[in-house]
Design a protein around this motif. Sequence first.
Motif, PDB file in Angstrom:
ATOM      1  N   ASP A 198       0.870  -1.182   0.000  1.00  0.00           N
ATOM      2  CA  ASP A 198       0.000   0.000   0.000  1.00  0.00           C
ATOM      3  C   ASP A 198       0.903   1.227   0.000  1.00  0.00           C
ATOM      4  OD1 ASP A 198      -1.738   2.106   0.542  1.00  0.00           O
ATOM      5  OD2 ASP A 198      -3.001   0.910   1.862  1.00  0.00           O
ATOM      6  N   HIS A 274      -5.157   2.926 -12.093  1.00  0.00           N
ATOM      7  CA  HIS A 274      -5.084   1.606 -11.478  1.00  0.00           C
ATOM      8  C   HIS A 274      -6.476   1.118 -11.107  1.00  0.00           C
ATOM      9  CE1 HIS A 274      -4.787   3.101  -7.021  1.00  0.00           C
ATOM     10  NE2 HIS A 274      -5.933   2.498  -7.165  1.00  0.00           N
ATOM     11  N   HIS A 276      -8.213  -2.516  -8.703  1.00  0.00           N
ATOM     12  CA  HIS A 276      -7.929  -3.708  -7.913  1.00  0.00           C
ATOM     13  C   HIS A 276      -8.915  -4.811  -8.275  1.00  0.00           C
ATOM     14  CE1 HIS A 276      -6.139  -0.519  -5.286  1.00  0.00           C
ATOM     15  NE2 HIS A 276      -5.161  -1.396  -5.283  1.00  0.00           N
ATOM     16  N   TYR A 277      -8.439  -6.055  -8.168  1.00  0.00           N
ATOM     17  CA  TYR A 277      -9.240  -7.224  -8.515  1.00  0.00           C
ATOM     18  C   TYR A 277      -9.125  -8.259  -7.405  1.00  0.00           C
ATOM     19  CZ  TYR A 277      -8.951  -4.872 -12.968  1.00  0.00           C
ATOM     20  OH  TYR A 277      -9.026  -3.915 -13.941  1.00  0.00           O
ATOM     21  N   ASP A 278     -10.249  -8.919  -7.154  1.00  0.00           N
ATOM     22  CA  ASP A 278     -10.281  -9.963  -6.125  1.00  0.00           C
ATOM     23  C   ASP A 278      -9.871 -11.277  -6.769  1.00  0.00           C
ATOM     24  OD1 ASP A 278     -10.672 -11.369  -3.818  1.00  0.00           O
ATOM     25  OD2 ASP A 278     -12.871 -11.319  -3.904  1.00  0.00           O
ATOM     26  N   ARG A 282      -3.216 -14.919  -6.149  1.00  0.00           N
ATOM     27  CA  ARG A 282      -2.330 -13.818  -6.499  1.00  0.00           C
ATOM     28  C   ARG A 282      -0.928 -14.317  -6.795  1.00  0.00           C
ATOM     29  NH1 ARG A 282      -3.686  -9.096  -2.015  1.00  0.00           N
ATOM     30  NH2 ARG A 282      -5.959  -9.326  -2.034  1.00  0.00           N
ATOM     31  N   MET A 299      -1.553  -6.442  -3.518  1.00  0.00           N
ATOM     32  CA  MET A 299      -1.662  -5.352  -2.552  1.00  0.00           C
ATOM     33  C   MET A 299      -2.766  -5.644  -1.544  1.00  0.00           C
ATOM     34  SD  MET A 299      -0.789  -1.724  -4.300  1.00  0.00           S
ATOM     35  CE  MET A 299       0.764  -1.489  -5.172  1.00  0.00           C
ATOM     36  N   ASP A 301      -5.544  -4.156  -1.033  1.00  0.00           N
ATOM     37  CA  ASP A 301      -6.903  -4.021  -1.552  1.00  0.00           C
ATOM     38  C   ASP A 301      -7.221  -4.990  -2.668  1.00  0.00           C
ATOM     39  OD1 ASP A 301      -7.419  -1.974   0.246  1.00  0.00           O
ATOM     40  OD2 ASP A 301      -6.798  -0.409  -1.164  1.00  0.00           O
ATOM     41  N   GLY A 302      -6.285  -5.865  -2.997  1.00  0.00           N
ATOM     42  CA  GLY A 302      -6.486  -6.819  -4.072  1.00  0.00           C
ATOM     43  C   GLY A 302      -5.273  -6.847  -4.980  1.00  0.00           C
ATOM     44  N   LEU A 303      -5.435  -7.472  -6.124  1.00  0.00           N
ATOM     45  CA  LEU A 303      -4.371  -7.480  -7.128  1.00  0.00           C
ATOM     46  C   LEU A 303      -4.487  -6.182  -7.914  1.00  0.00           C
ATOM     47  CD1 LEU A 303      -2.075  -9.026  -8.521  1.00  0.00           C
ATOM     48  CD2 LEU A 303      -3.793 -10.028 -10.040  1.00  0.00           C
ATOM     49  N   ARG A 304      -3.506  -5.291  -7.757  1.00  0.00           N
ATOM     50  CA  ARG A 304      -3.559  -3.988  -8.423  1.00  0.00           C
ATOM     51  C   ARG A 304      -3.011  -4.093  -9.834  1.00  0.00           C
ATOM     52  NH1 ARG A 304      -1.269   1.579  -5.790  1.00  0.00           N
ATOM     53  NH2 ARG A 304      -3.115   1.189  -4.491  1.00  0.00           N
ATOM     54  N   ARG A 339     -13.655  -7.148 -10.319  1.00  0.00           N
ATOM     55  CA  ARG A 339     -13.032  -5.877  -9.962  1.00  0.00           C
ATOM     56  C   ARG A 339     -13.586  -5.391  -8.624  1.00  0.00           C
ATOM     57  NH1 ARG A 339     -12.103  -0.671 -13.931  1.00  0.00           N
ATOM     58  NH2 ARG A 339     -11.524   0.832 -12.320  1.00  0.00           N
TER      59      ARG A 339
END
Length: 415
Positions: A198, A274, A276-278, A282, A299, A301-304, A339
């Motif tokens: 982050d 950018h 983020h994806y769940d 990862r 990251m 918050d998810g895969l950035r 997303r």
Amino acid sequence: MSEILVLGAGMVGVSTALALQEKGHAVTLADRREPGRETSFGNAGIIQVEAAEPYAMPRAMGELLRYALGRSNDLVWSPSGVAGMAPALWRYWLASAPSRRAGLGAVYAQMTARSTADHAPLIAASGSENLIARDGLALVFRHAAGFEAEAANAARLAETYGIESRVLDGAEWLREEPALKAAPAGAVHYTKSWSVADPGALTAAYADLFVRRGGRFVQVDADSLSATPSGWRVRGPEGPISAARAVLCLGPWTGALLRRFGLRVPMVLKRGYHAHYDAPQRPRRPYLDADNGVVLTPMRDGLRMATGAALVPQGAPADPRQLRRAERQVADLIELGPRVEAPQWFGTRPCLPGMLPMVGAVPGQTGLWVNFGHGHQGLTLGPTTAGLLAQAMAGETSPLHDALAPATQLKRTIR
């Protein structure tokens, strides 16, 4: 002890405040927003030791034609964006000649080589170790030609700058990265780079460290900066804030403010997006999908997914076409998953056509200093150029200081 005002609380500004504080100065850090909420919030989160050479403008006509026709996801553009940056883009083109880039690399590599070492004490002191991974950065290729070219480049970087890397074929890389759905042609793994879960939180943690050590943070608008007989002043929330010296660390907004004080700074403002994806799985480490112009970083918050560059006016509305393209294009290698719902983020990389950051005194303006123009490497180089600026403000000189000084880099216009 002297009073210094640092304007801009991204990674570069916060690091500058800390470096000057460490020298014994009373420092006020100021920004219109909380620390780490602008460009430093949204980058790919890599401290890039391997980035020993700045990103040059491609000069091969075939590649330029692909950009012009919109066939590459590395770059999108608008006519008004390119027209507004035309003088800077022309200088960028000239500086990107191989003969000139070699000299720039000799300067740039001195900074990137020490980037993780300069971050390390701040990471420890700010309690941010939980945000840091030391697994390197990979460049992944679907086609043999691109993979072989990067393998050759990695060998050159190792010989020229001592950059460490591993070159693996697709099957080897798939064994190391089970999140991938299929084997690529190959991957080049630069092993010494670090990644940040982050980057906005890391910047904020450094700012908290600055305050704990006795510094002051205030929210003000840098546009209120004015010269006084004894120094510099901004309008604060409770009245004027004055200082003997001021340092501008405003990233892409620095050039516009400098025009008020007689310094014309052509800039190439590269917008990036950018999302983020769940992702159901990862990757172990961040990687550049070289064929699609995006970096994928695990990251909080998810895969950035972070995009390449968009050459558009700074106030243009969001147009995340690079994200939409990449969502389709990366699917053969990795499952992004849904997303993560969030407002669309975008920010601007502050690139100077000479490809070096400007660090030093502003010509013709007593007590006004700058530390900006880091392009894609503000997160990487923030603490490093902060230390160099603190040395310059203390009167220290070296060939590296001279190379980064505004007086060296610019043909200036003093009104």
